[in-house]
Motif scaffolding. Structure first.
Motif, PDB file in Angstrom:
ATOM      1  N   ASP A 413       0.710  -1.379   0.010  1.00  0.00           N
ATOM      2  CA  ASP A 413       0.035   0.085  -0.102  1.00  0.00           C
ATOM      3  C   ASP A 413       0.787   1.263  -0.010  1.00  0.00           C
ATOM      4  O   ASP A 413       2.037   1.163   0.454  1.00  0.00           O
ATOM      5  N   ARG A 414       0.189   2.253  -0.389  1.00  0.00           N
ATOM      6  CA  ARG A 414       0.859   3.657  -0.235  1.00  0.00           C
ATOM      7  C   ARG A 414      -0.069   4.357   0.583  1.00  0.00           C
ATOM      8  O   ARG A 414      -1.391   4.592   0.431  1.00  0.00           O
ATOM      9  N   THR A 415       0.502   5.023   1.545  1.00  0.00           N
ATOM     10  CA  THR A 415      -0.437   5.635   2.681  1.00  0.00           C
ATOM     11  C   THR A 415       0.061   6.894   2.894  1.00  0.00           C
ATOM     12  O   THR A 415       1.246   7.094   2.996  1.00  0.00           O
ATOM     13  N   GLU A 416      -0.674   8.088   3.177  1.00  0.00           N
ATOM     14  CA  GLU A 416      -0.277   9.438   3.650  1.00  0.00           C
ATOM     15  C   GLU A 416      -0.985   9.816   4.943  1.00  0.00           C
ATOM     16  O   GLU A 416      -2.070   9.170   5.286  1.00  0.00           O
ATOM     17  N   PHE A 417      -0.047  10.451   5.679  1.00  0.00           N
ATOM     18  CA  PHE A 417      -0.502  11.055   6.793  1.00  0.00           C
ATOM     19  C   PHE A 417      -0.225  12.825   6.597  1.00  0.00           C
ATOM     20  O   PHE A 417       0.744  13.060   6.254  1.00  0.00           O
ATOM     21  N   ALA A 418      -1.121  13.364   7.247  1.00  0.00           N
ATOM     22  CA  ALA A 418      -0.720  14.873   7.144  1.00  0.00           C
ATOM     23  C   ALA A 418      -1.525  15.449   8.586  1.00  0.00           C
ATOM     24  O   ALA A 418      -2.805  14.972   9.178  1.00  0.00           O
ATOM     25  N   VAL A 439       3.242  13.545   4.935  1.00  0.00           N
ATOM     26  CA  VAL A 439       4.364  12.384   4.573  1.00  0.00           C
ATOM     27  C   VAL A 439       3.679  11.120   3.832  1.00  0.00           C
ATOM     28  O   VAL A 439       2.235  11.126   3.959  1.00  0.00           O
ATOM     29  N   ARG A 440       4.276  10.645   2.883  1.00  0.00           N
ATOM     30  CA  ARG A 440       3.845   9.351   2.179  1.00  0.00           C
ATOM     31  C   ARG A 440       4.659   8.227   2.577  1.00  0.00           C
ATOM     32  O   ARG A 440       5.905   8.292   2.306  1.00  0.00           O
ATOM     33  N   LEU A 441       4.049   7.133   2.703  1.00  0.00           N
ATOM     34  CA  LEU A 441       4.866   5.953   2.979  1.00  0.00           C
ATOM     35  C   LEU A 441       4.480   4.831   2.050  1.00  0.00           C
ATOM     36  O   LEU A 441       3.371   4.873   1.557  1.00  0.00           O
ATOM     37  N   ARG A 442       5.316   3.881   1.720  1.00  0.00           N
ATOM     38  CA  ARG A 442       5.037   2.596   1.149  1.00  0.00           C
ATOM     39  C   ARG A 442       5.274   1.474   1.860  1.00  0.00           C
ATOM     40  O   ARG A 442       6.368   1.354   2.348  1.00  0.00           O
ATOM     41  N   ASN A 443       4.255   0.783   2.197  1.00  0.00           N
ATOM     42  CA  ASN A 443       4.191  -0.382   3.135  1.00  0.00           C
ATOM     43  C   ASN A 443       4.057  -1.918   2.288  1.00  0.00           C
ATOM     44  O   ASN A 443       3.140  -1.935   1.422  1.00  0.00           O
ATOM     45  N   LEU A 479      10.080   5.202   3.133  1.00  0.00           N
ATOM     46  CA  LEU A 479       9.594   6.807   3.140  1.00  0.00           C
ATOM     47  C   LEU A 479       9.612   7.429   1.665  1.00  0.00           C
ATOM     48  O   LEU A 479      10.819   7.485   1.257  1.00  0.00           O
ATOM     49  N   LEU A 480       8.421   7.551   0.899  1.00  0.00           N
ATOM     50  CA  LEU A 480       8.388   8.120  -0.216  1.00  0.00           C
ATOM     51  C   LEU A 480       8.697   9.498  -0.493  1.00  0.00           C
ATOM     52  O   LEU A 480       9.121  10.061  -1.208  1.00  0.00           O
ATOM     53  N   LEU A 481       7.850  10.206   0.554  1.00  0.00           N
ATOM     54  CA  LEU A 481       7.992  11.727   0.439  1.00  0.00           C
ATOM     55  C   LEU A 481       7.659  12.350   1.705  1.00  0.00           C
ATOM     56  O   LEU A 481       6.848  12.351   2.455  1.00  0.00           O
ATOM     57  N   SER A 482       8.724  13.090   2.087  1.00  0.00           N
ATOM     58  CA  SER A 482       8.552  14.061   3.252  1.00  0.00           C
ATOM     59  C   SER A 482       9.740  15.017   3.338  1.00  0.00           C
ATOM     60  O   SER A 482      10.699  14.824   3.208  1.00  0.00           O
TER      61      SER A 482
END
Length: 791
Positions: A413-418, A439-443, A479-482
């Motif tokens: 999955d790709r998951t974002e948190f704001a 932040v966007r993560l890939r799990n 971590l994909l984007l932070s």
């Protein structure tokens, strides 16, 4: 909670219990044979219930596992007012508790007190949810509604041999009504307060003349209008617009189509596809509704009215869909089964997590958030889960039965948190939207396992069963984007957290563990049996990636290992007219996975040394005379965390603790931490009681009847957080529901009520800062309901 309402409900429950003259575990009331049960058929007099707790269709008296069963008829009552089909199961069988602090998309399950309070989108849970042989591992997949159900089985204790890792507490297993070679259907439609609609229907039958090709089409529609007011009239930093009836509603649309092909007596293939479209409201937090020094709901509290200055009135929406293919080939000496499944999900949830406008709680302009502001959004950009299981099993007859198999599981999955500052649209606070709070993560989670189980009748009445499974579990978080990745650091904390991956961009954890079980079952007579079971299971290592949104390192927890011992008694001396079952259990969980906050307020995972639980569960079903059906369940539970030197953060603001903490505390800066050693597990009621009763009175000739039914569920003292406090504990929550109506054969029309006494029960809380924000149950719903079935 009004004393007169509590007294009335207890009297009603007591009347039903006294009629049975015995306390109540696995609800082994009679049902039809396995094919009829799978089709949602009504039970036959004198028959025994059929369960699939060992991946075979068996009389529950022959199964050395504690299994509680709910039939579709009971589910209709609980969900008549549009209640969440999963959350409504809480307390309906002994030992099962379900709650959520993230609305309908994130139910958290607890069996015998063991569960997980982590609200991270990638969190793992020790209770597995299985629908039609397909496991839903991700928390969003666990929320897929249950509809057109034939039977629900709650398997208690580790189920690691046949069902895999992450079942240290147990399994909730849903079997839907299946395609049949004759026309069959069942359903219910109801309408109630707040324009609440619940329609759960299914129909199926043959597609060709000989019935070798058949189908089942099922659907669920639930709706409730927004009924919660946002009364805040001050400035909003993210453009939130208040108003009347702007929150609390939902629309749930679900469909499932199954095609079953039986080209020969030896081969069957079932193709199933489902889809979900959900829009609603995230959990509603009521800031300040939990008063310091008491856990009683204040008299001034108004359910249905909040003052939110942020988070756009808590929107939430999710879509899921999936396809599975199950094939069985009977070779005579054994049956080969293959189950291939794919699941996809996406959606988001946003909430005002402080539960109220900061300006109403001591904030002074321009920095009104000195008193605490909070909002967050979790977004599942996309999830894909693949699973493949192959199993070879001997016939169900004979003294020696066996099955072996393997499974592969892959979830990505790709998951974002704001967080709050990411959403700001004004300069009231002298700030602008802050990309560093995103932040966007890939799990990724992969698992391989091989398993086997054998059962041998040592004598005509004594059977030994043993199973073993070897599983490799691998988790990756990238971590994909932070934008502030350069500042990703390990924060200063109380001695609670593990940071196995440190400040690395990629975190990888892996573990290989065995699971097993061994049991003896003695069939005392054709109507009763006793069993003893020893089982071991594990929950794989897990990663808390959400911490990166705060510029903090991932936190991790190592695998937890559960060992369970239980003995049980099952009986059906009068067939369907009377069933009584009893079980006693004791378990330990080494390296128990826990969740709390560090000194910077960031959610972290950690391991306690051990947890333990023990208790007794009982269930009874009785028909003392024609027309009267009584069912009851009781659980008594003690849980305890063994974690010397482990602390959990408690709510505090400005260097002042916000609640009455009953544990020893330490202070780090302006943060406070409580020692949790010896505390009960969170969301582990020390008792639960459920009672259902129905009486049918014939009207004239034929099959027309007047009926009245009632259901009651109550839970004892329940700690809502890891530490002990006066405030964050619920006491003797209960709900009462009922129906009265007329039955015409297999069809019924009735008036119903849910939460009849309009109880205000505290079911969750946010203990961060000085929020003291509570989550409460649904209000009273009154309406009408039409239900029935044909075959």
């Amino acid at each position: 909670m009004k004393m007169e309402n509590r007294t009335l409900a207890l009297l009603l429950a007591g009347a039903a219990l006294s009629a049975m003259a015995t306390p109540a575990i696995a609800q082994d009331a009679g049902s039809a044979d396995s094919e009829a049960a799978a089709a949602g058929a009504d039970s036959e007099e004198g028959s025994a219930i059929v369960v699939t707790a060992q991946r075979r269709s068996e009389n529950t008296l022959d199964v050395p596992v504690t299994v509680s069963v709910l039939q579709s008829e009971a589910l209709r009552d609980f969900q008549a007012g549009g209640a969440d089909t999963l959350l409504s199961l809480s307390g309906r069988v002994p030992g099962l508790y379900v709650e959520s602090t993230t609305g309908r998309i994130f139910p958290r399950f607890y069996i015998r007190g063991l569960g997980n309070i982590d609200f991270y989108l990638g969190a793992s849970q020790p209770v597995s949810i299985i629908q039609d042989d397909v496991i839903g591992e991700h928390v969003v997949l666990k929320s897929n509604p249950a509809f057109d159900i034939a039977q629900v089985e709650v398997l208690k204790g580790p189920q690691g041999s046949l069902f895999g890792r992450n079942t240290t507490a147990g399994i909730v297993k849903f079997d839907t009504a299946q395609p049949s070679d004759t026309w069959r259907g069942q359903g219910s439609v109801s309408y109630g307060s707040y324009n609440s609609i619940n329609a759960d229907v299914g129909i199926g039958g043959p597609l060709n003349a000989d019935g070798s090709l058949s189908f089942r089409l099922s659907g669920l529609y639930q709706h409730r209008d927004d009924w919660i007011d946002n009364t805040y009239t001050g400035p909003s930093d993210d453009g939130t617009v208040p108003g009347r009836n702007v929150m609390g509603g939902f629309t749930e649309r679900d469909a499932r189509l199954q095609i079953l092909a039986r080209p020969s007596d030896a081969v069957s293939v079932r193709l199933s596809g489902h889809i979900r479209d959900y829009d609603g409201t995230a959990s509603i937090f009521y800031r300040g509704s939990i008063q310091r020094g008491t856990n009683e709901v204040p008299s001034t509290f108004r359910r249905g009215q909040v003052a939110y200055d942020e988070a756009q009135n808590n929107p939430q929406g999710y879509n899921t869909h999936g396809v599975s293919l199950k094939a069985d080939v009977d070779f005579g000496f054994a049956t080969l089964t293959s189950i291939t499944a794919w699941e996809h999900a996406s959606g988001f949830s946003r909430g005002d997590t402080d539960g109220g406008a900061a300006a109403n709680f001591g904030g002074v302009a321009p920095n009104i958030c000195a008193a605490g502001c909070g909002q967050s959004r979790g977004r599942l950009v996309g999830l894909d889960q693949w699973s493949q299981e192959v199993r070879l099993a001997s016939p169900d007859e004979g003294r020696f039965k066996w099955q072996v198999g393997g499974i592969y599981f892959d979830s990505r999955d790709r998951t974002e948190f704001a967080q709050r500052s990411f959403f700001l649209t004004s300069n009231v606070l002298g700030t602008t939207p802050n990309p560093n709070n995103f932040v966007r993560l890939r799990n990724a989670n992969t698992s391989w396992a091989a398993f086997g189980q054998a059962s041998y009748e040592l004598t005509d009445s004594l059977t030994f069963t043993g199973g073993v499974r070897l599983t490799k579990d691998v988790r990756n978080t990238r971590l994909l984007l932070s934008p502030n990745f350069a500042n990703l650091t390990v924060p200063t904390t109380a001695p609670t957290s593990s940071y196995a991956c440190g400040a690395a961009r990629v975190c990888r954890l892996s573990d290989t563990e065995p699971s097993w079980d061994a049991s003896l079952l003695w069939r005392i007579s054709p109507e009763s049996s006793v069993f003893a079971r020893y089982a071991r299971g594990f929950r794989g290592p897990t990663i808390q990636g959400r911490s990166a949104v705060f510029g903090s390192a991932y936190s991790t927890a190592d695998s937890e290992k559960a060992t369970s011992y239980e003995v049980g008694f099952k009986s059906a001396p009068l067939g369907e007219r009377f069933n009584f079952n009893l079980a006693a259990f004791y378990y330990t969980v080494d390296d128990i996975q826990l969740n709390g906050n560090d000194s910077n307020g960031n959610g972290v995972l950690f391991n306690g040394k051990q947890g333990k639980g023990y208790g007794i569960e009982a269930e009874v079903s009785a028909r003392p005379f024609r027309g009267l059906q009584l069912n009851a369940g009781l659980s008594l539970l003690h849980t305890e965390i063994n974690a010397p030197g482990v602390f959990a953060q408690v709510g505090a603001a400005g260097g002042v603790v916000s609640q009455t903490v009953l544990d020893p505390t330490i202070r780090i800066g302006n943060s406070f931490f409580a020692a949790i050693d010896g505390n009960p597990f969170p969301n582990a009621p020390d008792y639960t009681l459920n009672v259902n009763a129905r009486y049918d009175l014939p009207l004239g000739g034929g099959d027309t009847r007047l009926f009245v039914s009632s259901d009651f569920a109550m839970q004892g003292s329940t700690n809502l957080v890891l530490y002990r406090s006066i405030e964050y504990r619920s006491e003797n929550n209960f709900e009462l529901g009922g129906r009265v109506g007329v039955a015409f054969g297999d069809y019924e029309i009735a008036a119903f009520v849910r939460n009849a006494t309009n109880e205000v029960n505290l079911v969750g809380a946010i203990d961060t800062s000085n929020y003291r924000a509570g989550i409460y149950n649904d209000p009273r719903i009154v309406g009408v309901m039409l239900s029935g079935s044909f075959r």
